[in-house]
Design an enzyme around this catalytic site. Structure first.
Site, mmCIF file in Angstrom:
data_model
loop_
_atom_site.group_PDB
_atom_site.id
_atom_site.type_symbol
_atom_site.label_atom_id
_atom_site.label_comp_id
_atom_site.label_asym_id
_atom_site.label_seq_id
_atom_site.Cartn_x
_atom_site.Cartn_y
_atom_site.Cartn_z
ATOM 1 N N ASP A 51 104.319 -0.212 118.061
ATOM 2 C CA ASP A 51 105.451 -0.456 119.014
ATOM 3 C C ASP A 51 106.844 -0.694 118.635
ATOM 4 O O ASP A 51 107.288 -1.723 118.508
ATOM 5 C CB ASP A 51 105.108 -0.555 120.661
ATOM 6 C CG ASP A 51 105.506 -0.139 121.295
ATOM 7 O OD1 ASP A 51 105.278 -0.846 122.845
ATOM 8 O OD2 ASP A 51 107.247 0.382 121.031
ATOM 9 N N ASP A 90 108.952 -7.578 119.687
ATOM 10 C CA ASP A 90 108.523 -7.037 121.283
ATOM 11 C C ASP A 90 107.673 -7.303 120.653
ATOM 12 O O ASP A 90 106.083 -6.625 121.294
ATOM 13 C CB ASP A 90 108.561 -5.770 122.003
ATOM 14 C CG ASP A 90 108.081 -5.678 123.629
ATOM 15 O OD1 ASP A 90 107.708 -4.332 123.442
ATOM 16 O OD2 ASP A 90 107.893 -6.766 123.662
HETATM 17 C C1 LIG Z 1 99.766 5.282 120.723
HETATM 18 C C2 LIG Z 1 100.386 4.416 121.216
HETATM 19 C C3 LIG Z 1 99.727 2.913 121.174
HETATM 20 C C4 LIG Z 1 99.890 2.839 120.040
HETATM 21 O O1 LIG Z 1 100.946 2.159 119.530
HETATM 22 N N1 LIG Z 1 98.860 2.824 119.298
HETATM 23 C C5 LIG Z 1 99.274 2.690 117.954
HETATM 24 C C6 LIG Z 1 97.756 2.967 119.273
HETATM 25 C C7 LIG Z 1 96.566 3.694 118.416
HETATM 26 N N2 LIG Z 1 95.835 3.390 119.118
HETATM 27 C C8 LIG Z 1 95.476 3.342 120.666
HETATM 28 N N3 LIG Z 1 96.159 3.089 121.336
HETATM 29 C C9 LIG Z 1 97.479 3.403 120.854
HETATM 30 N N4 LIG Z 1 98.419 2.799 121.546
HETATM 31 C C10 LIG Z 1 97.627 3.170 123.413
HETATM 32 C C11 LIG Z 1 97.671 4.118 123.329
HETATM 33 C C12 LIG Z 1 98.044 3.781 125.013
HETATM 34 C C13 LIG Z 1 98.735 2.755 125.396
HETATM 35 C C14 LIG Z 1 99.043 2.501 124.175
#
Ligand SMILES: CC[C@@H]1C(=O)N(C)c2cncnc2N1C1CCCC1
Length: 306
Positions: free
Chosen positions: A171, A153
């Site tokens: 992810d 993905d």
């Molecule tokens: C924890 C979920 C995703 C993520 O995988 N990381 C590593 C991340 C790491 N730092 C900030 N945001 C992150 N996100 C965002 C948060 C909302 C949608 C995706």
């Protein structure tokens, strides 16, 4: 829908996530900070480990939302795959734990968000910036494939950016382990194993290479190669390998995109071949990128080149 997306009290009540979250297995307390957004079943907040003062991105998954067995399996798989990975260009999996209400997945905080946001703001990136980002993505993919994992993905939204603008692949919700070839031959004698089963094993890795081609195209051109108004038309264009690389793309860029988007998986370059392509070796390759690149074209000085 619950109240406004802020840390207002109503928000806490709706999602009954307290301000302080304790991981009893390690006696660590995290303080819940600002809401970062939603990811799958999770609401994501900045969580600060009060022992170290380090801030993480914490996926908080209410157990009430894990209703079906395959939900539980999906989350368990994501944890099982991601927790074993450790690389500069892969989001660091810090830990996971649960309490009565929630499952918590604590990940490396990527304060510059993802390439989705950069591309939305910039519309297109310069070739030196694309060299920088795609090279880091490829190094991360080489590591993941070396661990026998296929991401499946890869997309702009899963290319997170650290404070120093380095790519962190995240992810692993759809990631899978390659079917171990020995298992395939052990369970069936060679002349009974259908070619598509063998091909399928080889095929998976190459699906990630195809995705790198789509990402590279999107960064240079400003939209994905097969984007149309309907899913049906998009699938038809993918099946027929129908896309156009506009003249703004350099010849080396064109050559690499064409190789990555080859309809035959076996004809696509391996990651090592990708990293040796002239697109990377014959052009301005910055050693680092300023955070300013999130909003405007960076000026490269001579000493910032590789
Ligand atoms: C924890 C979920 C995703 C993520 O995988 N990381 C590593 C991340 C790491 N730092 C900030 N945001 C992150 N996100 C965002 C948060 C909302 C949608 C995706």
């Amino acid at each position: 829908m619950p109240g406004p997306k802020t840390n207002s009290p109503s928000d806490n009540e709706d999602h009954n996530v307290p301000k302080f979250i304790v991981d009893h297995s390690t006696r660590t307390t995290f303080m819940k900070g600002r809401f970062l957004g939603k990811g799958g079943f999770a609401r994501v907040h900045e969580l600060t480990d009060l022992t170290t003062n380090v801030a993480y991105a914490g996926k908080i998954i209410p157990k009430s939302r894990i209703t079906k067995p395959h939900h539980k399996e999906k989350i368990a798989r994501e944890i099982e795959v991601h927790r074993q990975l450790q690389h500069k260009h892969v989001v660091r999996f810090h830990r996971y734990f649960e309490d009565d209400s929630n499952v918590y997945i604590i990940l490396e905080n990527c304060s510059m968000r993802s390439l989705v946001h950069v591309l939305k703001y910039r519309r297109t990136l310069t070739e030196p910036e694309v060299r920088f980002f795609i090279h880091q993505l490829a190094e991360g993919v080489a590591y993941i494939h070396g661990e026998g994992i296929i991401h499946r993905d890869l997309k702009l939204g899963n290319m997170f950016l650290s404070q120093d603008m380095n790519v962190k692949i995240g992810d692993f919700g759809l990631a899978t382990r390659t079917a171990d070839n020995r298992q395939v031959t052990i369970c069936g004698t060679p002349n009974y194993i259908a070619p598509e089963v063998l091909n399928k094993c080889g095929h998976f890795y190459q699906a990630d290479i195809w995705a790198i081609g789509c990402i590279m195209y999107a960064l240079l051109v400003g939209q994905p190669p097969f984007e149309t108004d309907t899913l049906k038309e998009t699938y038809s264009r993918i099946t027929n390998n129908q896309y156009v690389i506009p003249p703004l793309v350099s010849s080396h860029g064109r050559s690499l995109i064409t190789a990555l988007l080859h309809p035959d998986p076996k004809s696509r370059p391996s990651v090592p071949e990708l990293l040796r392509h002239d697109f990377f070796t014959k052009g301005l390759f910055p050693r680092s990128l300023p955070t300013l690149a999130c909003t405007q074209v960076p000026q490269f000085t001579v000493d910032s080149l590789v």
